[in-house]
Scaffold this active site. Structure first.
Site, PDB file in Angstrom:
ATOM      1  N   GLU A 280      48.075  50.507  38.618  1.00 20.76           N
ATOM      2  CA  GLU A 280      46.914  51.063  37.931  1.00 20.76           C
ATOM      3  C   GLU A 280      46.864  52.589  38.071  1.00 20.76           C
ATOM      4  OE1 GLU A 280      43.130  48.267  37.313  1.00 20.76           O
ATOM      5  OE2 GLU A 280      42.931  49.525  39.071  1.00 20.76           O
ATOM      6  N   HIS A 301      66.324  33.239  46.869  1.00 23.52           N
ATOM      7  CA  HIS A 301      66.832  32.018  46.231  1.00 23.52           C
ATOM      8  C   HIS A 301      66.218  31.802  44.861  1.00 23.52           C
ATOM      9  CE1 HIS A 301      68.920  30.741  49.928  1.00 23.52           C
ATOM     10  NE2 HIS A 301      68.018  31.562  50.445  1.00 23.52           N
ATOM     11  N   LYS A 415      38.996  44.225  27.642  1.00 24.68           N
ATOM     12  CA  LYS A 415      37.569  43.915  27.808  1.00 24.68           C
ATOM     13  C   LYS A 415      36.846  44.033  26.469  1.00 24.68           C
ATOM     14  CE  LYS A 415      37.069  45.719  32.502  1.00 24.68           C
ATOM     15  NZ  LYS A 415      36.440  46.771  33.302  1.00 24.68           N
TER      16      LYS A 415
HETATM   17  O1  PA5 Z   1      40.656  49.792  40.700  1.00 26.72           O
HETATM   18  C1  PA5 Z   1      39.759  49.544  39.916  1.00 26.72           C
HETATM   19  O2  PA5 Z   1      38.902  50.362  39.608  1.00 26.72           O
HETATM   20  C2  PA5 Z   1      39.634  48.169  39.286  1.00 26.72           C
HETATM   21  O3  PA5 Z   1      40.650  47.312  39.612  1.00 26.72           O
HETATM   22  C3  PA5 Z   1      38.325  47.519  39.731  1.00 26.72           C
HETATM   23  O4  PA5 Z   1      38.366  47.369  41.112  1.00 26.72           O
HETATM   24  C4  PA5 Z   1      38.142  46.172  39.053  1.00 26.72           C
HETATM   25  O5  PA5 Z   1      38.230  46.296  37.673  1.00 26.72           O
HETATM   26  C5  PA5 Z   1      36.783  45.609  39.414  1.00 26.72           C
HETATM   27  O6  PA5 Z   1      35.757  46.494  39.039  1.00 26.72           O
HETATM   28  P1  PA5 Z   1      34.320  46.356  39.621  1.00 26.72           P
HETATM   29  O7  PA5 Z   1      34.376  46.541  41.095  1.00 26.72           O
HETATM   30  O8  PA5 Z   1      33.523  47.431  38.934  1.00 26.72           O
HETATM   31  O9  PA5 Z   1      33.816  44.979  39.264  1.00 26.72           O
END
Ligand code: PA5
Length: 438
Positions: A280, A301, A415
């Site tokens: 990310e 394996h 989303k």
């Molecule tokens: O790193 C990030 O920002 C995302 O992976 C969030 O942790 C994830 O989308 C969850 O978001 P939230 O904590 O707002 O529900």
């Protein structure tokens, strides 16, 4: 201690990287780089809220005293770190072991009804508490799960009783969860504005579930603080510099996938956490190593063939725990039908170490450069160190790559489509256009 061994990479001249690394380091520490609003994790191991930390410890003790199960609702950065630390330190079999600690299950990280039904069955009529974690308070998966489990916990304990068993970790002011806390009087913990989800394991996000599972979170923070001291000073001795340099050098040399490998099956969720952290943070603008993970020797394996002989775009990073936490010695067998007497007197950790050495050389010979991140010991302190090491190396690495490592604009695309397809008000036209394409 964490030590980065680059000796199995094609030669890199640290001198060539000195000025870029210095600039990345300065930008990160000075808060002058991209995404600098999200650097709250950088000094967190020392600069955390002591009062809130004490409240987390008290809440964990309460959960331990009144709950057989803790249900942790969250997705992405709001669950992976906690699950990673619990499984790495307390073992993959944590929930099955006979101890007095609460079992910890994670929900709200998928939309599977079957998964939820299984959890309901596992909890049965036992006592449970909920820790719902969402920074935004609006993420669909955990919000849906919380709606389901809030009803169940209220049915079991009544509204007032349930309110004593629901712990909320969210933004200090914004989002639906914050409003609910104020309305229902749930105990709540804050995710600082300046800490993004994937960097939040050392906030209440990770600490409450981790503490409830019996891990000494003060020691975890001490480990992270020790690594912070080491990594905040610039220079080639800095392990985060070495790792960031190694992976970027390989990226520039044409490698496209970094496989994180470990010989400890308890590491699987640490690798999931790593994948989110690096994927990310770096996967944007058409750039970045794709972070993958394997668990050895099992995956030798299954994936071993590809790693040895598939497309030559792989880089492998092995996390090696040096001091074994248990040992079994292979005994001599008079009949030796299995032909294994040559192993008699050796321990499983000896055999595993030779598997590591053999694999390392085989993969390097097959064209997969290897880095080894050596962790002297798998204990709470060491895991704190490892977490901080990967976090700061990620910040540096993202800056070397030239991206903003602290945003995630790409996560929104699915989303928006999902909301449109589900008929969320305001998304009608988009929903129609999407349905026409399906
Ligand atoms: O790193 C990030 O920002 C995302 O992976 C969030 O942790 C994830 O989308 C969850 O978001 P939230 O904590 O707002 O529900």
């Amino acid at each position: 201690m964490i030590n980065v061994d680059l000796s199995k990479l094609p030669e890199i001249s640290p001198k060539d990287w000195q000025s870029e690394l210095s600039a990345a380091h300065e930008a990160l520490l000075g808060g002058t780089g991209k995404g600098s609003d999200f650097l709250g994790w950088l000094r967190l191991p020392e600069a955390y809220d002591r009062d809130e930390f004490a409240r987390i410890q008290r809440a964990a003790e309460k959960i331990q005293s009144d709950s057989d199960v803790l249900l942790v609702i969250g997705i992405g950065g709001s669950y992976l770190g906690a699950r990673a630390v619990i499984e790495f330190l307390q073992g993959t079999f944590y929930n099955l072991r006979r101890h007095k600690l609460p079992e910890v299950y994670f929900v709200g990280n998928n939309l599977s009804a079957a998964y939820m039904a299984q959890l309901s069955e596992i909890i049965g009529d036992r006592n449970f508490s909920i820790n719902v974690i969402s920074k935004s308070g609006t993420t669909t998966e955990p919000a849906v799960a919380f709606r389901v489990w809030k009803q169940k916990i209220e049915e079991k304990y009544g509204k007032a009783g349930a309110a004593e068993r629901i712990y909320v970790t969210t933004d200090k002011a914004r989002g639906a969860l914050r409003g609910l806390c104020d309305k229902e009087g749930y105990e709540s913990f804050v995710i600082p504005d300046s800490v993004g989800g994937r960097f939040s394991v050392l906030t209440a996000v990770g600490l409450l579930p981790i503490a409830a599972a019996g891990v000494d979170i003060a020691e975890l923070m001490r480990g992270a603080a020790d690594m912070m001291k080491l990594c905040l000073s610039p220079g080639q001795q800095n392990p985060a510099w070495q790792y960031a340099m190694g992976r970027n050098a390989m990226y520039r040399a044409g490698k496209r996938v970094e496989i994180l490998a470990c010989y400890d099956p308890d590491f699987v969720f640490m690798a999931e956490w790593f994948k989110q952290l690096y994927g990310e943070s770096e996967g944007k603008e058409g750039k970045g190593l794709f972070p993958a993970a394997v668990s050895y020797t099992a995956d030798l394996h299954s994936m071993g063939q590809y790693i040895q002989e598939g497309r030559r775009e792989l880089l492998e990073t092995v996390v090696l725990v040096e001091e074994p936490t248990a040992s079994i010695t292979i005994k001599q067998d008079a009949e030796n039908v299995d032909g294994l007497n040559f192993l008699a007197g050796k321990t499983l950790p000896d055999i595993e170490y030779q598997a590591f050495c053999g694999t390392l050389l085989a993969h390097v010979d097959g064209g997969v450069p290897n880095m080894v991140v050596r962790m002297s010991k798998k204990d709470t302190h060491g895991v704190g160190q490892l977490i901080y090491f990967f976090e700061i190396a990620c910040g540096l690495s993202g800056y070397l790559l030239g991206v903003n490592p602290f945003d995630q604009p790409g996560v929104e695309a699915y989303k928006t489509n999902m909301f449109a397809l589900l008929g969320k008000p305001g998304f009608e036209a988009q929903g129609e256009a999407l349905r026409a394409r399906l």
